[in-house]
Design a protein around this motif. Structure first.
Motif, PDB file in Angstrom:
ATOM      1  N   HIS A 121      12.849  -4.184 -11.576  1.00  0.00           N
ATOM      2  CA  HIS A 121      13.731  -3.817 -10.473  1.00  0.00           C
ATOM      3  C   HIS A 121      12.956  -3.298  -9.254  1.00  0.00           C
ATOM      4  N   ALA A 122      11.745  -2.776  -9.480  1.00  0.00           N
ATOM      5  CA  ALA A 122      10.960  -2.203  -8.386  1.00  0.00           C
ATOM      6  C   ALA A 122      10.171  -3.248  -7.612  1.00  0.00           C
ATOM      7  N   LEU A 123      10.032  -4.449  -8.161  1.00  0.00           N
ATOM      8  CA  LEU A 123       9.167  -5.447  -7.523  1.00  0.00           C
ATOM      9  C   LEU A 123       9.694  -5.916  -6.166  1.00  0.00           C
ATOM     10  N   PRO A 124      10.981  -6.275  -6.020  1.00  0.00           N
ATOM     11  CA  PRO A 124      11.456  -6.684  -4.683  1.00  0.00           C
ATOM     12  C   PRO A 124      11.245  -5.602  -3.626  1.00  0.00           C
ATOM     13  N   TRP A 125      11.489  -4.355  -3.994  1.00  0.00           N
ATOM     14  CA  TRP A 125      11.268  -3.253  -3.057  1.00  0.00           C
ATOM     15  C   TRP A 125       9.801  -3.187  -2.634  1.00  0.00           C
ATOM     16  N   HIS A 131       5.293  -6.551   2.725  1.00  0.00           N
ATOM     17  CA  HIS A 131       5.404  -7.596   3.752  1.00  0.00           C
ATOM     18  C   HIS A 131       5.610  -6.981   5.134  1.00  0.00           C
ATOM     19  N   GLU A 132       6.451  -5.974   5.223  1.00  0.00           N
ATOM     20  CA  GLU A 132       6.685  -5.316   6.509  1.00  0.00           C
ATOM     21  C   GLU A 132       5.409  -4.693   7.060  1.00  0.00           C
ATOM     22  N   CYS A 133       4.643  -4.063   6.192  1.00  0.00           N
ATOM     23  CA  CYS A 133       3.394  -3.426   6.629  1.00  0.00           C
ATOM     24  C   CYS A 133       2.365  -4.467   7.059  1.00  0.00           C
ATOM     25  N   LEU A 134       2.264  -5.562   6.321  1.00  0.00           N
ATOM     26  CA  LEU A 134       1.276  -6.595   6.628  1.00  0.00           C
ATOM     27  C   LEU A 134       1.582  -7.314   7.941  1.00  0.00           C
ATOM     28  N   THR A 135       2.854  -7.419   8.297  1.00  0.00           N
ATOM     29  CA  THR A 135       3.227  -8.169   9.500  1.00  0.00           C
ATOM     30  C   THR A 135       3.458  -7.273  10.716  1.00  0.00           C
ATOM     31  N   ALA A 149       3.001 -13.336   7.025  1.00  0.00           N
ATOM     32  CA  ALA A 149       2.423 -13.224   5.688  1.00  0.00           C
ATOM     33  C   ALA A 149       3.400 -13.802   4.674  1.00  0.00           C
ATOM     34  N   SER A 150       2.846 -14.434   3.667  1.00  0.00           N
ATOM     35  CA  SER A 150       3.632 -14.939   2.546  1.00  0.00           C
ATOM     36  C   SER A 150       3.162 -14.235   1.283  1.00  0.00           C
ATOM     37  N   LEU A 151       4.127 -13.729   0.511  1.00  0.00           N
ATOM     38  CA  LEU A 151       3.808 -12.958  -0.687  1.00  0.00           C
ATOM     39  C   LEU A 151       4.564 -13.535  -1.882  1.00  0.00           C
ATOM     40  N   GLY A 152       3.910 -13.516  -3.014  1.00  0.00           N
ATOM     41  CA  GLY A 152       4.545 -13.869  -4.273  1.00  0.00           C
ATOM     42  C   GLY A 152       4.230 -12.814  -5.305  1.00  0.00           C
ATOM     43  N   GLY A 153       5.206 -12.484  -6.127  1.00  0.00           N
ATOM     44  CA  GLY A 153       4.982 -11.459  -7.144  1.00  0.00           C
ATOM     45  C   GLY A 153       5.654 -11.810  -8.452  1.00  0.00           C
ATOM     46  N   VAL A 154       5.123 -11.274  -9.526  1.00  0.00           N
ATOM     47  CA  VAL A 154       5.702 -11.465 -10.849  1.00  0.00           C
ATOM     48  C   VAL A 154       5.534 -10.170 -11.632  1.00  0.00           C
TER      49      VAL A 154
END
Length: 208
Positions: A121-125, A131-135, A149-154
């Motif tokens: 549940h914490a991953l999308p947050w 992403h906001e910080c990187l851009t 920036a493009s991000l992917g997470g699992v």
């Protein structure tokens, strides 16, 4: 006994010398495992530390690729591109933390991280905040500089395979890039996309 004392005394400087040499070798090894531009771990250093973390903790594995980096280099010069990489490295470290998690630069404009998380549940947050910080635009030599920036997470429980998790995060990052940037969460149980040598056909690092 009388001959033993001088022998021990003469051995002390030698032992001290070897100790100093060992410390110097350890420092050199640590430098070799750090990216000179950002100070982040290089691939070998990252994979070693990340594998240990993945084995014992539930984690999120995150893949990051800067959008428009080649165009930024072409338009504003490589010095500005290098600064963009430094800023991204700082953001990764401050957002995720190389003490709490493990952060690395794989080369070009690609970054990767493994960070302990209590649940999926914490991953999308986390991805949205990163992403906001990187851009966020930064100022370099009096000029405001911005890129996407493009991000992917699992997310995975403890004991997962680092290589599998990296591949899933990479696939999710590519899906985000294909859709114009942003972030995507990978489904760990979904069939993986066809790749060539572990990467998607036609994609090379550092060009976006």
């Amino acid at each position: 006994m009388s001959s033993l004392i001088p022998a021990l005394a003469s051995a002390v400087p030698v032992a001290a010398g070897w100790s100093a040499h060992s410390m110097w070798l350890r420092r050199r090894l640590e430098v070799a495992r750090r990216d000179p531009l950002t100070g982040l771990r290089t691939r070998a250093g990252f994979e070693s530390a990340a594998a240990r973390l993945v084995a014992r903790r539930s984690v999120a594995v995150i893949f990051v690729d800067l959008d428009g980096f080649k165009q930024l280099n072409d338009r504003l010069g490589h010095a500005t591109g290098d600064q963009a990489i430094r800023v991204a490295g700082t953001v990764m470290t401050e957002t995720i933390g190389d003490g709490r998690g493990v952060v690395g630069r794989l080369g070009g404009d690609e970054f990767v991280a493994v960070v302990p998380l209590p649940g999926s549940h914490a991953l999308p947050w986390l991805l949205n905040g990163l992403h906001e910080c990187l851009t966020t635009p930064f100022v370099y030599q009096g000029r405001s500089v911005s890129h996407g920036a493009s991000l992917g997470g699992v997310f995975a429980p403890a004991g997962g395979s680092l290589s599998v998790l990296l591949r899933r995060a990479d696939e999710a990052m590519y899906a985000a890039k294909r859709d114009g940037g942003g972030w995507r969460v990978a489904d760990l149980d979904a069939p993986h996309q066809p790749t060539t040598n572990g990467r998607r056909p036609g994609r090379t690092g550092g060009v976006s």
